[in-house]
Design a protein around this motif. Sequence first.
Motif, PDB file in Angstrom:
ATOM      1  N   THR A  44       0.846  -1.190   0.000  1.00  0.00           N
ATOM      2  CA  THR A  44       0.000   0.000   0.000  1.00  0.00           C
ATOM      3  C   THR A  44       0.887   1.248   0.000  1.00  0.00           C
ATOM      4  O   THR A  44       1.734   1.402   0.881  1.00  0.00           O
ATOM      5  N   PRO A  45       0.698   2.152  -0.977  1.00  0.00           N
ATOM      6  CA  PRO A  45       1.558   3.342  -1.032  1.00  0.00           C
ATOM      7  C   PRO A  45       1.109   4.432  -0.057  1.00  0.00           C
ATOM      8  O   PRO A  45      -0.088   4.707   0.087  1.00  0.00           O
ATOM      9  N   LEU A  46       2.086   5.020   0.617  1.00  0.00           N
ATOM     10  CA  LEU A  46       1.852   6.151   1.509  1.00  0.00           C
ATOM     11  C   LEU A  46       2.769   7.290   1.083  1.00  0.00           C
ATOM     12  O   LEU A  46       3.954   7.067   0.797  1.00  0.00           O
ATOM     13  N   ALA A  47       2.228   8.498   1.033  1.00  0.00           N
ATOM     14  CA  ALA A  47       3.050   9.683   0.780  1.00  0.00           C
ATOM     15  C   ALA A  47       3.736  10.033   2.100  1.00  0.00           C
ATOM     16  O   ALA A  47       3.081  10.146   3.137  1.00  0.00           O
ATOM     17  N   THR A  48       5.043  10.209   2.044  1.00  0.00           N
ATOM     18  CA  THR A  48       5.807  10.397   3.276  1.00  0.00           C
ATOM     19  C   THR A  48       6.785  11.552   3.149  1.00  0.00           C
ATOM     20  O   THR A  48       7.381  11.763   2.102  1.00  0.00           O
ATOM     21  N   THR A  49       6.929  12.287   4.248  1.00  0.00           N
ATOM     22  CA  THR A  49       7.932  13.333   4.353  1.00  0.00           C
ATOM     23  C   THR A  49       8.729  13.100   5.628  1.00  0.00           C
ATOM     24  O   THR A  49       8.158  12.916   6.701  1.00  0.00           O
TER      25      THR A  49
END
Length: 136
Positions: free
Chosen positions: A93-98
Amino acid sequence: MSDVDTIIAANAAFYAAFAAGDFAALAELWADEETISCIHPGWPAIIGRTAVLGSWRDILKNPARPQIVCAEPQAIVAADQARVLCIELVEGTPLATTNYFKRIDGHWRLVHHQSSPIAQFLGETDDPANPGRSVH
C-alpha cells in the motif's frame, strides 16, 4: 559526499533501522529535542522526544509490524534543514511520506516524520474533462 547524498543515506538508515527492528539505531537518528514530531497514518500528531520515540518503540515491539519499503526518495536541502519526500510501500500500500531533517553538530537528525495514504496514483486519476478516461 554532497548534502543531498548524505540526506538520502540518513533516510535509508531510518528505513534500515525500522526493517531490522533496531530501536537504538532508530532513536539515534532522531534529534534530541522536545520539538520533534511525528504523524503515523491514522494517528493524531505526536510531539516531544519521549512520545515520538515511545510510538516507534511500540511499533517495533509489535511482532506483526508491517514491512515498509522506501521508494523514490527525493531530497530537498536548504542550509541546515532538509526533507525527503518519498513513497512508503507498506505491504504494497503506497503512503506519501515526508521525513524532515535538521543538521545538528554536523549530523543530520530527524525532526519530523509524516506518512499518509495516497488516494490514487496520478496515472490512475480520471481526466476531469472526460470522466472515465485515465490521465497518463
